[in-house]
Motif scaffolding. Structure first.
Motif, PDB file in Angstrom:
ATOM      1  N   GLY A   5       0.774  -1.237   0.000  1.00 56.21           N
ATOM      2  CA  GLY A   5       0.000   0.000   0.000  1.00 56.21           C
ATOM      3  C   GLY A   5       0.801   1.281   0.000  1.00 56.21           C
ATOM      4  N   GLY A   6       2.094   1.250  -0.189  1.00 58.34           N
ATOM      5  CA  GLY A   6       2.876   2.473  -0.249  1.00 58.34           C
ATOM      6  C   GLY A   6       4.342   2.240   0.059  1.00 58.34           C
ATOM      7  N   VAL A   7       5.086   3.330   0.026  1.00 59.74           N
ATOM      8  CA  VAL A   7       6.512   3.262   0.299  1.00 59.74           C
ATOM      9  C   VAL A   7       6.846   4.135   1.504  1.00 59.74           C
ATOM     10  N   TYR A   8       7.938   3.803   2.156  1.00 59.05           N
ATOM     11  CA  TYR A   8       8.451   4.580   3.272  1.00 59.05           C
ATOM     12  C   TYR A   8       9.774   5.177   2.827  1.00 59.05           C
ATOM     13  N   ILE A   9       9.954   6.478   3.000  1.00 55.53           N
ATOM     14  CA  ILE A   9      11.172   7.166   2.571  1.00 55.53           C
ATOM     15  C   ILE A   9      12.002   7.524   3.800  1.00 55.53           C
ATOM     16  N   ILE A  44       8.506  12.009  -5.953  1.00 58.07           N
ATOM     17  CA  ILE A  44       8.086  10.725  -5.384  1.00 58.07           C
ATOM     18  C   ILE A  44       6.740  10.870  -4.693  1.00 58.07           C
ATOM     19  N   ALA A  45       6.600  11.903  -3.866  1.00 55.53           N
ATOM     20  CA  ALA A  45       5.335  12.112  -3.138  1.00 55.53           C
ATOM     21  C   ALA A  45       4.192  12.425  -4.084  1.00 55.53           C
ATOM     22  N   ARG A  46       4.491  13.052  -5.208  1.00 53.06           N
ATOM     23  CA  ARG A  46       3.459  13.401  -6.188  1.00 53.06           C
ATOM     24  C   ARG A  46       2.973  12.182  -6.974  1.00 53.06           C
ATOM     25  N   ARG A  47       3.837  11.194  -7.142  1.00 55.77           N
ATOM     26  CA  ARG A  47       3.515  10.059  -8.016  1.00 55.77           C
ATOM     27  C   ARG A  47       3.213   8.755  -7.294  1.00 55.77           C
ATOM     28  N   VAL A  48       3.673   8.610  -6.057  1.00 58.50           N
ATOM     29  CA  VAL A  48       3.582   7.335  -5.352  1.00 58.50           C
ATOM     30  C   VAL A  48       2.907   7.544  -3.998  1.00 58.50           C
ATOM     31  N   LEU A  53       7.859   9.254   6.146  1.00 64.45           N
ATOM     32  CA  LEU A  53       9.123   9.904   5.803  1.00 64.45           C
ATOM     33  C   LEU A  53       9.894  10.158   7.084  1.00 64.45           C
ATOM     34  N   ASP A  54      11.185   9.889   7.055  1.00 67.92           N
ATOM     35  CA  ASP A  54      12.029  10.345   8.151  1.00 67.92           C
ATOM     36  C   ASP A  54      13.327  10.897   7.588  1.00 67.92           C
ATOM     37  N   ILE A  55      13.893  11.833   8.330  1.00 66.67           N
ATOM     38  CA  ILE A  55      15.163  12.442   7.968  1.00 66.67           C
ATOM     39  C   ILE A  55      16.073  12.253   9.177  1.00 66.67           C
ATOM     40  N   VAL A  56      17.168  11.522   8.979  1.00 66.01           N
ATOM     41  CA  VAL A  56      18.032  11.152  10.099  1.00 66.01           C
ATOM     42  C   VAL A  56      19.404  11.810   9.998  1.00 66.01           C
ATOM     43  N   GLU A  57      20.150  11.721  11.093  1.00 67.42           N
ATOM     44  CA  GLU A  57      21.515  12.239  11.214  1.00 67.42           C
ATOM     45  C   GLU A  57      21.587  13.761  11.270  1.00 67.42           C
ATOM     46  N   VAL A  58      20.494  14.444  11.539  1.00 68.62           N
ATOM     47  CA  VAL A  58      20.532  15.896  11.730  1.00 68.62           C
ATOM     48  C   VAL A  58      20.972  16.160  13.166  1.00 68.62           C
ATOM     49  N   SER A  59      22.063  16.909  13.318  1.00 64.41           N
ATOM     50  CA  SER A  59      22.592  17.203  14.650  1.00 64.41           C
ATOM     51  C   SER A  59      22.838  18.709  14.781  1.00 64.41           C
TER      52      SER A  59
END
Length: 89
Positions: A5-9, A44-48, A53-59
């Motif tokens: 049912g979808g993708v995880y970014i 990606i968000a527009r088509r799928v 969504l997660d954004i990691v390693e931000v310090s």
């Protein structure tokens, strides 16, 4: 095989060049430019169907310019804009 049912970014912020994201544990000297990742997230968000969504390693303590958290926020906005456009279509 069942449909998920979808993708995880998941974006690791150190994929960016250190000029754009110095606030990460492993800065990359030859990384991507911010517009490349932002455009990819939007498309990606527009088509799928994206389920997360997660954004990691931000310090932020490693970044005295605050560029890294601002870039991460910009990525989230582009992602949300892509979802909004897909929902309107």
């Amino acid at each position: 095989m069942r449909d998920v049912g979808g993708v995880y970014i998941s974006i690791d912020i150190d994929c960016l060049d250190r000029a754009f994201a110095p606030g990460t544990s492993v800065p990359n000297g030859c990384g991507l430019m911010t517009y490349e990742v932002a455009d990819a997230l939007y498309e990606i968000a527009r088509r799928v169907e994206v389920i997360g969504l997660d954004i990691v390693e931000v310090s932020p303590p490693l970044d005295n310019t605050s560029n890294t958290p601002e870039v991460a926020a910009h990525f989230i906005l582009n992602y949300l804009a892509g979802i909004a456009e897909r929902k309107q279509a």
